[in-house]
Scaffold this active site. Structure first.
Site, PDB file in Angstrom:
ATOM      1  N   HIS A  72     -11.369  -2.506   3.909  1.00  0.00           N
ATOM      2  CA  HIS A  72     -11.395  -2.512   2.444  1.00  0.00           C
ATOM      3  C   HIS A  72     -12.209  -3.664   1.868  1.00  0.00           C
ATOM      4  O   HIS A  72     -12.678  -3.582   0.729  1.00  0.00           O
ATOM      5  CB  HIS A  72      -9.984  -2.432   1.871  1.00  0.00           C
ATOM      6  CG  HIS A  72      -9.605  -1.019   1.573  1.00  0.00           C
ATOM      7  ND1 HIS A  72      -9.942  -0.394   0.395  1.00  0.00           N
ATOM      8  CD2 HIS A  72      -9.002  -0.080   2.342  1.00  0.00           C
ATOM      9  CE1 HIS A  72      -9.544   0.864   0.436  1.00  0.00           C
ATOM     10  NE2 HIS A  72      -8.973   1.082   1.610  1.00  0.00           N
TER      11      HIS A  72
ATOM     12  N   HIS B 150      -7.455  -2.048  -5.088  1.00  0.00           N
ATOM     13  CA  HIS B 150      -7.645  -2.621  -3.759  1.00  0.00           C
ATOM     14  C   HIS B 150      -8.274  -4.009  -3.838  1.00  0.00           C
ATOM     15  O   HIS B 150      -8.034  -4.853  -2.969  1.00  0.00           O
ATOM     16  CB  HIS B 150      -8.461  -1.673  -2.880  1.00  0.00           C
ATOM     17  CG  HIS B 150      -7.718  -0.415  -2.521  1.00  0.00           C
ATOM     18  ND1 HIS B 150      -7.734   0.704  -3.311  1.00  0.00           N
ATOM     19  CD2 HIS B 150      -6.898  -0.131  -1.462  1.00  0.00           C
ATOM     20  CE1 HIS B 150      -6.963   1.641  -2.755  1.00  0.00           C
ATOM     21  NE2 HIS B 150      -6.456   1.166  -1.630  1.00  0.00           N
TER      22      HIS B 150
ATOM     23  N   HIS C 105       0.832  -1.198   0.000  1.00  0.00           N
ATOM     24  CA  HIS C 105       0.000   0.000   0.000  1.00  0.00           C
ATOM     25  C   HIS C 105       0.871   1.254   0.000  1.00  0.00           C
ATOM     26  O   HIS C 105       0.640   2.194  -0.745  1.00  0.00           O
ATOM     27  CB  HIS C 105      -0.936  -0.011   1.215  1.00  0.00           C
ATOM     28  CG  HIS C 105      -2.103   0.906   1.059  1.00  0.00           C
ATOM     29  ND1 HIS C 105      -2.172   2.120   1.685  1.00  0.00           N
ATOM     30  CD2 HIS C 105      -3.237   0.798   0.325  1.00  0.00           C
ATOM     31  CE1 HIS C 105      -3.313   2.720   1.348  1.00  0.00           C
ATOM     32  NE2 HIS C 105      -3.975   1.932   0.522  1.00  0.00           N
TER      33      HIS C 105
ATOM     34  N   HIS D  53      -5.060   5.950  -5.735  1.00  0.00           N
ATOM     35  CA  HIS D  53      -6.251   6.564  -5.134  1.00  0.00           C
ATOM     36  C   HIS D  53      -6.735   7.730  -5.988  1.00  0.00           C
ATOM     37  O   HIS D  53      -6.038   8.172  -6.881  1.00  0.00           O
ATOM     38  CB  HIS D  53      -5.938   7.074  -3.723  1.00  0.00           C
ATOM     39  CG  HIS D  53      -5.548   5.968  -2.799  1.00  0.00           C
ATOM     40  ND1 HIS D  53      -4.252   5.573  -2.650  1.00  0.00           N
ATOM     41  CD2 HIS D  53      -6.297   5.143  -2.039  1.00  0.00           C
ATOM     42  CE1 HIS D  53      -4.204   4.551  -1.808  1.00  0.00           C
ATOM     43  NE2 HIS D  53      -5.429   4.260  -1.422  1.00  0.00           N
TER      44      HIS D  53
ATOM     45  N   PHE E  32      -1.839   6.800   4.381  1.00  0.00           N
ATOM     46  CA  PHE E  32      -1.711   5.728   3.401  1.00  0.00           C
ATOM     47  C   PHE E  32      -0.463   4.866   3.598  1.00  0.00           C
ATOM     48  O   PHE E  32      -0.491   3.667   3.380  1.00  0.00           O
ATOM     49  CB  PHE E  32      -1.699   6.293   1.976  1.00  0.00           C
ATOM     50  CG  PHE E  32      -3.056   6.690   1.477  1.00  0.00           C
ATOM     51  CD1 PHE E  32      -4.214   6.124   1.988  1.00  0.00           C
ATOM     52  CD2 PHE E  32      -3.177   7.619   0.449  1.00  0.00           C
ATOM     53  CE1 PHE E  32      -5.467   6.485   1.505  1.00  0.00           C
ATOM     54  CE2 PHE E  32      -4.427   7.985  -0.037  1.00  0.00           C
ATOM     55  CZ  PHE E  32      -5.576   7.415   0.496  1.00  0.00           C
TER      56      PHE E  32
ATOM     57  N   HIS F 121     -15.278   5.690   2.866  1.00  0.00           N
ATOM     58  CA  HIS F 121     -13.924   5.119   2.900  1.00  0.00           C
ATOM     59  C   HIS F 121     -12.945   6.019   3.646  1.00  0.00           C
ATOM     60  O   HIS F 121     -12.229   5.584   4.550  1.00  0.00           O
ATOM     61  CB  HIS F 121     -13.442   4.860   1.467  1.00  0.00           C
ATOM     62  CG  HIS F 121     -11.957   4.725   1.358  1.00  0.00           C
ATOM     63  ND1 HIS F 121     -11.152   5.719   0.864  1.00  0.00           N
ATOM     64  CD2 HIS F 121     -11.131   3.727   1.750  1.00  0.00           C
ATOM     65  CE1 HIS F 121      -9.890   5.325   0.936  1.00  0.00           C
ATOM     66  NE2 HIS F 121      -9.853   4.116   1.470  1.00  0.00           N
TER      67      HIS F 121
ATOM     68  N   HIS G 245     -10.858   5.674   7.586  1.00  0.00           N
ATOM     69  CA  HIS G 245      -9.408   5.809   7.795  1.00  0.00           C
ATOM     70  C   HIS G 245      -9.132   6.809   8.910  1.00  0.00           C
ATOM     71  O   HIS G 245      -8.307   6.575   9.793  1.00  0.00           O
ATOM     72  CB  HIS G 245      -8.728   6.295   6.507  1.00  0.00           C
ATOM     73  CG  HIS G 245      -8.364   5.194   5.562  1.00  0.00           C
ATOM     74  ND1 HIS G 245      -7.241   4.432   5.712  1.00  0.00           N
ATOM     75  CD2 HIS G 245      -8.993   4.728   4.455  1.00  0.00           C
ATOM     76  CE1 HIS G 245      -7.173   3.542   4.727  1.00  0.00           C
ATOM     77  NE2 HIS G 245      -8.234   3.697   3.948  1.00  0.00           N
TER      78      HIS G 245
HETATM   79 CU1  C2O Z   1      -5.617   2.523  -0.392  1.00  0.00          CU
HETATM   80 CU2  C2O Z   1      -8.305   2.919   2.015  1.00  0.00          CU
HETATM   81  O1  C2O Z   1      -6.743   3.129   1.039  1.00  0.00           O
END
Ligand code: C2O
Length: 583
Positions: free
Chosen positions: A358, A206, A176, A197, A345, A324, A328
């Site tokens: 995810h 992902h 990632h 992203h 990230f 999403h 995070h």
């Molecule tokens: Cu690649 Cu939720 O991030």
């Protein structure tokens, strides 16, 4: 595999009108594509839609075959379908030998960790294996103790693999970091960063990432049916961190999390409202808005095109920038310098919870494609060849370096996994109509006019009058243009239209139009410009806009301080209205 509890339909106001999902075992033994469409109450309509032929230069192609990816050859037909603007090339998989130092996106400093994967010159073009056992990803708050035991054991073994084994937990986390923190450049494009992203690559990247992670875990415990649990944060019963991740003795534990949120109700809107019932209601409204109401096309949901030679961050889709991102930030630890682990990230993959988060993000893609009868958009899948032919590199469960393409991941069943059927309480969570006439006239006096205010700094709540294209309930989109953001910061703002009561902590009302939010990330220049569009048709239907030729747009920043500048706002007609009569 662990026994999966039977799915229940939880008691929500309209659960009777909602599709009743079949038992997972039904889907294991009867995993035919067309069954997917059978869960909806508008079955006949869906079938008609799904089987409509698409004209291509090769003749007619059955939409359903393209959609469901039956047979590899069909994609070559799909790739010939021209999409407006599809003139470039797909992004190529990165060159591992050119992997460089990654950057801490919150500070702009070079990271002192090397997140490049082990080198190998031996790359195989990955072929999806035939599906022998259909895996079923379970909802994380419903799994059995046996399942948790097994999952914990698998992660524990992954953490104990030699450090340089590409399947080692830290190596997996670093995937990632490398793909998201500027360690790779686009092959053949000089120093242009590669970023997965904020574009249409978000979902497919992902999905592949989790696919191999899941297969590695399955291999480590000798269980080819092992399936990752999804954090079911779109369901009220899943709106806290799943307890299995909170046991300090478990391999699923991570100490770098926001200690105030370990048992708190997830606040997808980040409104900081203290009433958990209001927060749940906000969450369901957000889900409904980003999955159903706010999108006029598949790009609004998936993210904007990102092709060879393009700069990073063309624009995130509704789910990426909404639920999403919020999660995070909700889990990341404010005691850490950069929101580690989940809030940044580069470190997000170090928290085992990331993969369950995810898995649910990935589930939203499947739901969008196959389970949203209310979705009034012309197409549910991107057929642009630059999308389908984008490739990535991963190490598979045998530590073999493989090249994968997006076209092989657009159908989760073909990849060998299905999802536990769970009620979708947000599916019909349309906010109630606004009962009183919006006090636009009053607000008019305090609002600025669109022509006069831009560019505008979003350091406080702002109100702007924006002209409509036509009076009444039209299929219109609010376009917020040239959103210039400091990419190293967490930023979020919400958008309301003709908000009557101005209570910005409540999102479950007709006036709520959508959101913009970002996880800190890197671009070459620190500042990035993007735009979003939000569909207004349903809002108009639920508000009294009959005589109005302008609406009042309220922008509410949820971040502290500045960091966002808005270049312009306008309302346009929906250029791609769905033709279906159900729309
Ligand atoms: Cu690649 Cu939720 O991030």
């Amino acid at each position: 595999m662990a026994s999966l509890p039977l799915p229940l339909t939880s008691a929500t106001p309209s659960s009777q009108s909602r599709p009743v999902f079949a038992r997972p075992s039904y889907f294991i033994t009867h995993a035919k594509r067309s069954n997917r469409l059978r869960v909806s109450c508008t079955d006949a309509q869906n079938k008609k839609e799904a089987s409509r032929d698409i004209e291509t230069p090769l003749g007619k192609v059955d939409r359903r075959n393209m959609l469901l990816g039956l047979g590899g050859g069909l994609y070559s037909a799909a790739t010939l379908i021209s999409t407006p603007g599809a003139s470039a090339n797909p992004i190529k998989a990165p060159e591992l030998d050119k992997c460089g130092v990654a950057t801490n996106l919150n500070t702009g400093a070079m990271l002192d960790i090397n997140c490049c994967p082990p080198m190998s010159q031996d790359i195989i073009d990955y072929q999806l294996p035939p599906v022998v056992h259909m895996k079923v990803r379970p909802s994380a708050h419903r799994v059995s103790p046996e399942y948790i035991f097994k999952y914990n054991m698998a992660i524990d073994r992954m953490k104990r693999l030699p450090k340089d084994d590409p399947r080692n937990f830290m190596q997996q986390a670093n995937i990632h970091c490398a793909y998201c923190n500027g360690a790779y450049d686009q092959p053949g494009q000089g120093t242009l960063d590669l970023q997965v992203h904020n574009s249409w690559l978000f979902f497919p990247f992902h999905r592949w990432y989790l696919y191999f992670y899941e297969r590695i875990l399955g291999k480590l415990i000798g269980d080819p049916t092992f399936a990752l649990p999804f954090w079911n944060w779109d369901n009220p019963k899943g709106m806290t961190i799943p307890p299995m991740f909170l046991d300090p003795k478990s391999a699923l534990y991570d100490s770098k999390r926001n200690q105030d949120n370990l048992k708190a109700v997830l606040d997808l809107g980040m409104t900081r409202n203290k009433d958990p019932l209001q927060v749940v209601s906000n969450n369901l409204t957000i889900m409904y808005t980003e999955m159903v109401r706010g999108n006029a096309s598949v790009y609004d949901f998936m993210g904007k095109p990102y092709r060879e030679g393009d700069k990073v961050n063309p624009g995130p889709g509704s789910a990426e920038r909404g639920s999403h991102t919020a999660i995070h930030v909700f889990v990341g630890d404010p005691r850490e310098p950069s929101g580690e682990d989940l809030g940044n990230f580069y470190s997000a993959g170090r928290d085992p919870l990331f993969y369950s988060h995810h898995a649910n993000v990935d589930r939203m893609w499947t739901l969008w494609q196959y389970f949203l009868p209310n979705n009034k958009v012309p197409e549910k899948t991107i057929t642009d060849p630059d999308f389908l032919n984008t490739s990535f590199l991963f190490y598979d469960e045998n530590a073999q370096l493989v090249r994968v393409t997006v076209k092989d991941c657009v159908d989760n069943l073909r990849m060998g996994y299905d999802l536990e059927r769970i009620d979708l309480p947000w599916l019909d969570y349309r906010p109630p109509p606004q009962t009183a006439r919006a006090q636009v006239t009053r607000a008019h006096k305090t609002a600025e006019n669109a022509e006069t205010v831009f560019p505008l700094k979003l350091d406080k709540i702002v109100r702007v009058m924006v002209p409509k294209t036509t009076k009444g309930v039209a299929d219109e989109l609010l376009v917020i243009e040239d959103i210039t953001v400091d990419t190293t910061k967490f930023l979020k703002f919400d958008v309301f239209v003709n908000d009557e009561d101005d209570n910005v902590e409540e999102l479950d009302k007709a006036a709520y139009a959508g959101t913009y939010a970002q996880v800190p990330h890197k671009t070459n220049s620190k500042m990035a410009t993007t735009s979003i569009r939000l569909r207004l048709k349903e809002l108009y239907e639920d508000m009294d806009v009959a005589d109005d030729d302008t609406v009042l747009v309220t922008l509410v920043p949820r971040h502290e301080g500045d960091g966002v500048t808005i270049g312009g706002m306008k309302i346009v007609e929906n250029p791609t209205p769905a033709k279906s009569s159900s729309g």
